[in-house]
Every structure is written in structure tokens, then in C-alpha cells.
Design a protein around this motif. Structure first.
Motif, PDB file in Angstrom:
ATOM      1  N   ALA A  64     -12.565   3.062  -1.916  1.00 57.45           N
ATOM      2  CA  ALA A  64     -11.734   3.497  -2.033  1.00 57.45           C
ATOM      3  C   ALA A  64     -10.525   3.260  -1.778  1.00 57.45           C
ATOM      4  O   ALA A  64     -10.633   2.631  -1.113  1.00 57.45           O
ATOM      5  N   ILE A  65      -9.304   4.851  -2.214  1.00 60.25           N
ATOM      6  CA  ILE A  65      -8.395   4.141  -2.581  1.00 60.25           C
ATOM      7  C   ILE A  65      -7.968   5.846  -2.114  1.00 60.25           C
ATOM      8  O   ILE A  65      -7.962   6.490  -2.647  1.00 60.25           O
ATOM      9  N   SER A  66      -6.925   5.633  -1.643  1.00 62.34           N
ATOM     10  CA  SER A  66      -5.918   6.197  -1.085  1.00 62.34           C
ATOM     11  C   SER A  66      -4.750   6.804  -2.148  1.00 62.34           C
ATOM     12  O   SER A  66      -5.181   6.132  -3.055  1.00 62.34           O
ATOM     13  N   THR A  67      -3.998   8.347  -2.327  1.00 61.99           N
ATOM     14  CA  THR A  67      -3.263   8.826  -3.248  1.00 61.99           C
ATOM     15  C   THR A  67      -2.891   7.450  -3.892  1.00 61.99           C
ATOM     16  O   THR A  67      -2.578   7.990  -5.134  1.00 61.99           O
ATOM     17  N   ASP A  68      -1.963   7.504  -2.695  1.00 62.53           N
ATOM     18  CA  ASP A  68      -1.030   6.379  -3.407  1.00 62.53           C
ATOM     19  C   ASP A  68      -0.702   4.681  -3.547  1.00 62.53           C
ATOM     20  O   ASP A  68       0.208   4.221  -3.699  1.00 62.53           O
ATOM     21  N   GLN A  69      -2.369   4.323  -3.507  1.00 62.39           N
ATOM     22  CA  GLN A  69      -2.370   3.190  -4.097  1.00 62.39           C
ATOM     23  C   GLN A  69      -3.105   3.085  -5.381  1.00 62.39           C
ATOM     24  O   GLN A  69      -3.890   2.069  -6.012  1.00 62.39           O
ATOM     25  N   ARG A  70      -3.905   4.305  -5.974  1.00 63.38           N
ATOM     26  CA  ARG A  70      -4.382   4.787  -7.306  1.00 63.38           C
ATOM     27  C   ARG A  70      -4.042   3.167  -7.695  1.00 63.38           C
ATOM     28  O   ARG A  70      -4.673   2.703  -9.440  1.00 63.38           O
ATOM     29  N   ALA A  71      -2.295   3.205  -9.054  1.00 60.62           N
ATOM     30  CA  ALA A  71      -1.591   2.553  -9.907  1.00 60.62           C
ATOM     31  C   ALA A  71      -2.398   0.985  -8.950  1.00 60.62           C
ATOM     32  O   ALA A  71      -2.316  -0.202 -10.478  1.00 60.62           O
ATOM     33  N   GLU A  72      -1.153   0.685  -8.115  1.00 61.37           N
ATOM     34  CA  GLU A  72      -1.840  -0.719  -7.388  1.00 61.37           C
ATOM     35  C   GLU A  72      -2.792  -1.206  -7.828  1.00 61.37           C
ATOM     36  O   GLU A  72      -3.112  -2.607  -8.048  1.00 61.37           O
ATOM     37  N   LEU A  77      -5.589  -0.898  -9.850  1.00 62.40           N
ATOM     38  CA  LEU A  77      -6.125  -1.330 -11.156  1.00 62.40           C
ATOM     39  C   LEU A  77      -4.380  -1.934 -11.803  1.00 62.40           C
ATOM     40  O   LEU A  77      -4.854  -3.525 -12.102  1.00 62.40           O
ATOM     41  N   ALA A  78      -3.628  -2.320 -11.106  1.00 65.11           N
ATOM     42  CA  ALA A  78      -2.693  -3.919 -11.516  1.00 65.11           C
ATOM     43  C   ALA A  78      -3.324  -4.670 -10.974  1.00 65.11           C
ATOM     44  O   ALA A  78      -2.634  -5.773 -11.386  1.00 65.11           O
ATOM     45  N   HIS A 134       3.156   7.650 -14.629  1.00 65.82           N
ATOM     46  CA  HIS A 134       1.941   6.331 -14.067  1.00 65.82           C
ATOM     47  C   HIS A 134       1.760   5.617 -15.673  1.00 65.82           C
ATOM     48  O   HIS A 134       1.896   4.565 -15.073  1.00 65.82           O
ATOM     49  N   LEU A 135       1.954   5.780 -16.347  1.00 61.62           N
ATOM     50  CA  LEU A 135       2.064   4.582 -17.984  1.00 61.62           C
ATOM     51  C   LEU A 135       3.344   4.137 -17.699  1.00 61.62           C
ATOM     52  O   LEU A 135       3.345   3.052 -17.986  1.00 61.62           O
ATOM     53  N   ASP A 136       4.199   3.985 -17.178  1.00 64.99           N
ATOM     54  CA  ASP A 136       5.506   3.422 -17.148  1.00 64.99           C
ATOM     55  C   ASP A 136       4.827   2.017 -15.689  1.00 64.99           C
ATOM     56  O   ASP A 136       5.546   0.749 -16.453  1.00 64.99           O
ATOM     57  N   ASN A 137       3.795   2.295 -15.420  1.00 73.21           N
ATOM     58  CA  ASN A 137       3.669   1.412 -14.483  1.00 73.21           C
ATOM     59  C   ASN A 137       2.175   0.525 -15.096  1.00 73.21           C
ATOM     60  O   ASN A 137       0.661   0.337 -14.615  1.00 73.21           O
ATOM     61  N   ASP A 138       2.182   0.174 -16.770  1.00 75.49           N
ATOM     62  CA  ASP A 138       0.779  -0.597 -17.196  1.00 75.49           C
ATOM     63  C   ASP A 138      -0.416   0.767 -16.594  1.00 75.49           C
ATOM     64  O   ASP A 138      -1.273  -0.214 -16.946  1.00 75.49           O
ATOM     65  N   VAL A 139      -0.567   1.906 -16.356  1.00 78.62           N
ATOM     66  CA  VAL A 139      -1.500   2.800 -16.348  1.00 78.62           C
ATOM     67  C   VAL A 139      -1.883   3.329 -17.569  1.00 78.62           C
ATOM     68  O   VAL A 139      -0.646   3.885 -18.164  1.00 78.62           O
TER      69      VAL A 139
END
Length: 354
Positions: free
Chosen positions: A160-168, A170-171, A188-193
Motif C-alpha cells: 500500500a503506497i500513498s499517492t505522493d509516494q508512487r514514483a519514489e 519505483l525509484a 512522471h516520465l521526467d522522474n524515470d518512470v
């Protein structure tokens, strides 16, 4: 473009309300879940006094039916992002393939799939109160991906992850995938997603109590406290000072519904597909105004996992195939058509860049 009929409306259809009542235990338990969060948040967000200013008392006692905004007051829905800084369309993904690369091999050797999800998005990804299992449209898609990668009865570890932790998530390699109604955006693509092809189309819309005089993101919302999740499209929309609202940011979108129930927010800006589920949890709220945006959901992965992106797109091709008998349509009818007023829908057409 999003079919606005699916999500619009200023008062829930009586037929839909009747079916919601028929669902009985599930809807009641889901609503109870939101109140558990309300109790937890109560220590931080104390309910507003019942006294207060004359204006506050007038709003509190208002019980007039919602009125649609005049056409000239309704903001036109923004087209989805179609070009990033490098000139590419963010919705264009890699062509499907079944070849095994480093990422797919890693998952196979581990023996299970790690997926970032929500556990409180009603009918998208929520815990069934009877079985305790995660269920919903997003979960059906996760299971299809896991079965393709690992075979029948594939083991899945949900995080379970929060909305503001989705990219983190994955990183940090905490998860292999994020399947959490995540909008395909250049930022999001700019954050290596990296994203799969789109699997659903939605739009930002306003959710308010039925007694509210707010009719949309127009002059009726000026000065009001509108809640949205951090790192969401709603936050991006409300960051425009032209709306003249007081934005409240929270980690998870469901927190906004809780604050709305506590009287600490006047409205919620979120994806209308999610908001429709929240309205099913709490029949005292509903969608108003027109969709503010048109946006696409995708399965998110790390940019370096190109073989996994292609494999997920292969699964999505199969998930969409078959017209009315496709797995996409079966999942839609099971989880979403009731809360989205019974309107028919079709999956977005996939876009590929290679």
C-alpha cells in the motif's frame, strides 16, 4: 475525450441509489472504513465549531438542491498532455513483446511480483470486508499481469503506497509495478518512470456534499477549501491561483473524503472515476460541474525495465481483446459501471512510439 455523461450530474440517479442500497453490507462496510480514518484524523483535524460566523452557519444549514453552473461559468475540460519537452507523446509506450529480459527474469527468479497499490479506492483497489482480500478493477489487471509473468496462482505481494509516494516506490525498487489509477504525465516520465499504454480514461472533477452551494470549479468555489492529494493531477489543477480557492494537500485521496465528512474541507478535486467510488461509499456527496481535464491511467514501472514495459503492454493487448466479452469489459461491468451511472465504456486505444 472523456464521456462526460459517465461522470457528470448534480444529483445521484435514484436508480443508482437503489442499487447501492441493494449492495447492503459491502457499501455500509466501505463507508464505515472511511469513518475509521475520520477517527484517526480527528486528533489532527478537529471538527469546525458549530457556531462560527453567520456565513458559516448559513452554509451549514443550507439544504437546497445543487444547481448546475451556467454554461459560461463551466471551465472547458483541458486536453490531456500530448507533448513533453522532447516532443514525444507521454501516452506512447513501447510495443508489446513476450521476450524475457533482466526485469522479467528478476521477477521470475524471485518467485513473486511486488506491486504498489491503494487499499482504499472503492471498486478500484479496496479490501473486501468479508474476505479481507484486495479487489477491484486495478486488482483484476494486476492479477492478469502476474499470471502472465509467473503462471496460474501467481504470488503477488501488495504494498500500500500513498499517492505522493508512487514514483519514489519505483525509484527505490520497493515495487516492480504501480497500478494505482496513476495518470500518464510528462512530469512522471521526467522522474524515470515508464508507463504502459493507457488502460482507462478519466478527468478531474469536483466532489461536494449535496447541501453544498458549490456548482463546480467556478465563482461558487472561490475562497472555499478544496482538498486534493499531493503529487496528483488535482494538485496541479488547483495550483493555478486563477481558481481563487484554498488548497488542502493530503497524502492519500481518501483522506480528502474524510476531511469532507469532518467539515474541514468544502470539496474534493480528484479523478471523477475515483470520486464516483467515494460517492458510492458516502451517498451524502456527489459530483458537480464538468470534468476539468482529460487524462489517461497507465501501469507505472521503472524506465530501466523496458522488457517489463513491453510484457505489460502484451498483457494489456489481451486484456482489451474480445469486445464486450473482453476481460476489460468484464472487470468494468463488475466494478465500475454501477458507480459510473451504468454508462457503457471502452478502453483507450493504445499508442506506441517504436
Amino acid at each position: 475525450m472523456t464521456d462526460r455523461r459517465r461522470f457528470g450530474g448534480t444529483d445521484p440517479d435514484s436508480r443508482v441509489r437503489a442499487r447501492r442500497i441493494d449492495r447492503g453490507f459491502l457499501a455500509t462496510a466501505a463507508a464505515a472504513l472511511t469513518m475509521v480514518f475520520a477517527v484517526l484524523l480527528h486528533t489532527v483535524w478537529a471538527p469546525a465549531p458549530r457556531g462560527g460566523t453567520a456565513e458559516a452557519r448559513q452554509e451549514e444549514t443550507a439544504a437546497q438542491p445543487q444547481r448546475p453552473a451556467a454554461p459560461e461559468q463551466r471551465p472547458a475540460a483541458s486536453e490531456r498532455e500530448k507533448e513533453c519537452a522532447d516532443g514525444s507523446d507521454p501516452a506512447a509506450s513501447l510495443k508489446p513483446a513476450t521476450a524475457t529480459g533482466e526485469a522479467v527474469r528478476r521477477i521470475d527468479e524471485r518467485g513473486f511480483l511486488k506491486v504498489g497499490v491503494d487499499q482504499n479506492s472503492y471498486n478500484w483497489s479496496h479490501r473486501d470486508p468479508q474476505s479481507g482480500e484486495l479487489v477491484g478493477f486495478d486488482i483484476d489487471l494486476v492479477k492478469a499481469i502476474a499470471e502472465d509473468l509467473l503462471g496460474p496462482s501467481a504470488r503477488i505481494v501488495y504494498k500500500a503506497i500513498s499517492t505522493d509516494q508512487r514514483a519514489e516506490a519505483l525509484a527505490g525498487n520497493d515495487v516492480d509495478l504501480v497500478v494505482r489509477t496513476m495518470t500518464i504525465l510528462c512530469e512522471h516520465l521526467d522522474n524515470d518512470v515508464a508507463f504502459s499504454t493507457a488502460y482507462f480514461e478519466a478527468g478531474q472533477q469536483l466532489l461536494v456534499p449535496h447541501r453544498s452551494r458549490i456548482t463546480g470549479l467556478n465563482s461558487s468555489a472561490r475562497g472555499k477549501r478544496l482538498c486534493t492529494a499531493g503529487s496528483s493531477t488535482g494538485e496541479k489543477e488547483l495550483s493555478d491561483d486563477a481558481h481563487g480557492v484554498k488548497m488542502i494537500r493530503v497524502p492519500n485521496q481518501l483522506d480528502c473524503l474524510v476531511l469532507l465528512q469532518l467539515g474541514r474541507a468544502d470539496g474534493v478535486v480528484t479523478d471523477n472515476a475515483l470520486a464516483a467510488g467515494q460517492a458510492a461509499q458516502d451517498p451524502s456527496v456527489g459530483l458537480v460541474g464538468e470534468p476539468l481535464t482529460s487524462e489517461l491511467y497507465g501501469v507505472a514501472m521503472s524506465r530501466k525495465d523496458e522488457d517489463l514495459v513491453r510484457r505489460v503492454n502484451h498483457v494489456l493487448e489481451e486484456f482489451r481483446e474480445g469486445g464486450e466479452s473482453s476481460q476489460w469489459q468484464k472487470s468494468y461491468r463488475k466494478w465500475l459501471d454501477e458507480v459510473l451511472d451504468g454508462e457503457s465504456a471502452t478502453p483507450p486505444k493504445p499508442l506506441y512510439r517504436d
